[in-house]
Design a protein around this motif. Structure first.
Motif, short mmCIF file in Angstrom:
data_model
loop_
_atom_site.label_atom_id
_atom_site.label_comp_id
_atom_site.label_asym_id
_atom_site.label_seq_id
_atom_site.Cartn_x
_atom_site.Cartn_y
_atom_site.Cartn_z
N GLY A 168 80.99 119.14 15.48
CA GLY A 168 80.38 120.18 14.66
C GLY A 168 79.20 120.83 15.35
O GLY A 168 78.87 120.51 16.50
N GLU A 169 78.59 121.75 14.65
CA GLU A 169 77.39 122.44 15.13
C GLU A 169 76.19 121.91 14.36
O GLU A 169 76.15 122.01 13.13
CB GLU A 169 77.55 123.95 14.93
N THR A 181 90.12 117.35 11.89
CA THR A 181 88.68 117.50 11.66
C THR A 181 88.29 118.97 11.58
O THR A 181 88.50 119.74 12.52
CB THR A 181 87.88 116.80 12.77
N CYS A 182 87.73 119.35 10.46
CA CYS A 182 87.29 120.73 10.26
C CYS A 182 85.95 120.95 10.95
O CYS A 182 85.12 120.04 11.05
CB CYS A 182 87.12 121.02 8.76
N ASN A 183 85.74 122.17 11.41
CA ASN A 183 84.46 122.49 12.03
C ASN A 183 83.36 122.49 10.97
O ASN A 183 83.56 122.96 9.84
CB ASN A 183 84.52 123.86 12.70
N CYS A 236 87.43 124.74 6.95
CA CYS A 236 88.71 124.10 7.21
C CYS A 236 89.81 125.09 7.56
O CYS A 236 90.99 124.77 7.50
CB CYS A 236 89.11 123.22 6.03
N GLY A 237 89.44 126.31 7.97
CA GLY A 237 90.38 127.21 8.62
C GLY A 237 90.24 127.08 10.12
O GLY A 237 91.04 127.60 10.88
N PRO A 270 86.37 124.27 18.80
CA PRO A 270 86.82 124.68 17.47
C PRO A 270 87.73 125.90 17.56
O PRO A 270 87.38 126.90 18.19
CB PRO A 270 85.52 125.01 16.73
N LEU A 271 88.92 125.79 16.97
CA LEU A 271 89.91 126.86 17.06
C LEU A 271 90.47 127.17 15.67
O LEU A 271 90.66 126.26 14.86
CB LEU A 271 91.06 126.46 17.97
#
Length: 298
Positions: free
Chosen positions: A62-63, A221-223, A241-242, A253-254
């Motif tokens: 994550g950020e 894992t979602c960003n 979660c897109g 993250p894509l």
């Protein structure tokens, strides 16, 4: 007093009977839903390895921000107490193309040969999820994408640490800019980004093959964007979660629909050379029941 009138026995029966009835009811529903159909044998079951429980240090994906500045995620010590069954190799082009041939998966975007020795790339997160659903139905097992933490657990020392290494209390933005620049410069694209045959990039200490080669892997894992308070405590967090984490030499993250990360999309920083995937198998006793009810209408 007869054995049947024993208060202890009566109590045990009163507890056990509802549980047995619920189990029989669940089994009946599962049978009607087709849960207990015999597994098909015309496709090979992917080779898996079992990762035994162990503790490991993990820096969450994550950020992360503190006082308005980007910082490294705090490292956490994780103790896994359950085994993890995960594909030893990434899903191959031939395995994925079998799903395409049955109309359950979109065609690959990258035109590599259909082979049991080449990892499937040009695969979006949506494509990989469709393959997991198809494979689950075709093998009567439950397959899912791993989480980023699952891959860290299985990859061991091959898992990347994305830390910038800047003091989180520093208020000098130039230090972060320089650290980020140096990190991105070190993430140069591979000299040969062409997907290589299985085993080309070796194994980690737990037997996971080809992780952190030139194929990144989709995860569930979602960003996230996380704001930290003093002491590294999470003050707030938001999740998208897109956009999912693809893990490999570094995390990226894509967007879930991206097949070719080099085309840009929502990739942050240096894009992956290629993106593919491997799956984990859920061996919990209730997994098939949950899977069948969840996908009964699909």
């Amino acid at each position: 007093m007869s054995a049947l009138s024993s208060p202890h026995l009566s109590s045990s029966v009163s507890i056990a009977l509802p549980a047995l009835l619920m189990l029989a009811f669940a089994g009946g529903l599962a049978f009607q839903a087709g849960l207990f159909r015999p597994a098909t044998t015309d496709i090979p079951v992917p080779a898996t390895i079992r990762i035994e429980p162990h503790s490991f240090t993990y820096r969450p994906a994550g950020e992360f921000y503190k006082n308005g500045f980007a910082v490294d995620a705090p490292k956490v010590e994780i103790k896994r107490t359950r085994t993890l069954d995960i594909m030893k190799y990434q899903v191959t082009t031939a395995e994925y193309d079998a799903c395409v041939a049955e109309g359950a998966c979109p065609a690959r975007e990258q035109q590599t040969p259909s082979s049991l020795d080449l990892p499937a790339t040009g695969i979006s997160h949506d494509d990989a999820t469709a393959y997991a659903l198809w494979l689950s139905r075709r093998t009567n097992a439950v397959w899912t994408l791993p989480s980023d933490e699952d891959l860290a657990f299985a990859a061991g020392s091959k898992f990347p640490d994305d830390a910038l290494g800047v003091d989180p209390d520093s208020k000098n933005p130039a230090l972060r800019w320089l650290a980020d620049y140096q990190r991105e410069a070190s993430r140069k694209a591979s000299r040969d980004p062409t997907p290589q045959s299985l085993g080309r990039f070796g194994e980690g200490e737990y037997g996971l093959a080809d992780f952190a080669g030139n194929v990144w892997e989709w995860t569930t894992t979602c960003n996230r964007k996380v704001t930290l308070a003093e002491g590294g405590v999470t003050a707030s967090a938001s999740e998208s979660c897109g956009i999912y984490i693809a893990s490999g030499k570094h995390r990226s993250p894509l967007s879930s629909f991206i097949r070719d990360p080099k085309s840009g999309g929502c990739s942050v920083g240096t894009p992956p050379d290629n993106v593919g995937f491997r799956l984990v198998r859920d061996n919990t006793w209730y997994s098939r029941l949950v899977f069948t009810f969840r996908h009964a209408a699909s």
